[in-house]
Write a protein that holds these residues in place. Structure first.
Motif, PDB file in Angstrom:
ATOM      1  N   GLN A 113       0.771  -1.196  -0.097  1.00  0.00           N
ATOM      2  CA  GLN A 113       0.164  -0.036   0.034  1.00  0.00           C
ATOM      3  C   GLN A 113       0.754   1.290   0.079  1.00  0.00           C
ATOM      4  N   ARG A 117       1.015   4.184  -2.932  1.00  0.00           N
ATOM      5  CA  ARG A 117       0.636   5.567  -2.912  1.00  0.00           C
ATOM      6  C   ARG A 117       1.691   6.496  -3.291  1.00  0.00           C
ATOM      7  N   SER A 118       3.027   5.737  -3.419  1.00  0.00           N
ATOM      8  CA  SER A 118       4.126   6.744  -4.330  1.00  0.00           C
ATOM      9  C   SER A 118       4.186   6.587  -5.868  1.00  0.00           C
TER      10      SER A 118
END
Length: 152
Positions: A113, A117-118
């Protein structure tokens, strides 16, 4: 030292290593940071332990990979993500069984996760700063809002 102070000190220790983005050491730092965010009360203490660093953690994982390479005699080594995470946790003092329990208990999902997100998918618009105004310009982002059962 309080848990919050330990957490902040651990984050600072990772950031102070000044690792080059895109390097394998930086990738490990991102994994360690995801672990720190997932289990701060335990991870912070281990990250701050005397003699521990992300750079040395990378060397530790390379030693494991080199051992596999030497026994196989090939030109490269491929290990699963959970094996790599297990090696990282072993470096920070977990036993193999403790590491597996943590990985299977949700740490692997937390790492994925954090990695997700990056990344911004190619072509997806995001908020962009307006250099002359110094503010944020909202742009359209692709969203999908539907119930899975509606699609079946």
């Amino acid at each position: 030292m309080s848990d919050i102070k330990k957490y902040k000190a651990a984050v600072e220790a990772i950031e102070n290593e000044d690792l080059k983005p895109g390097s394998p050491e930086y990738a490990i730092a991102c994994i360690v940071r995801a672990w720190l965010d997932y289990r701060p009360e335990d991870a912070a203490e281990r990250v701050l332990a005397e003699g521990k660093s992300v750079a040395d953690c990378y060397k530790y994982t390379r030693q494991h990979a080199k051992a596999i390479h030497d026994t196989q005699g090939g030109s490269c080594v491929g290990v699963s993500a959970d094996t790599m995470l297990e090696w990282i946790l072993e470096y920070y003092g977990y036993t193999k069984d403790e590491a597996q329990t943590l990985i299977e208990g949700g740490l692997m999902m937390a790492v994925y996760q954090a990695m997700a997100r990056s990344w911004t998918p190619y072509g997806m618009e995001t908020e962009k700063a307006q250099p002359d105004a110094g503010g944020k310009q909202k742009t359209r982002t692709a969203t999908f809002d539907a119930d899975l059962e509606d699609l079946l």
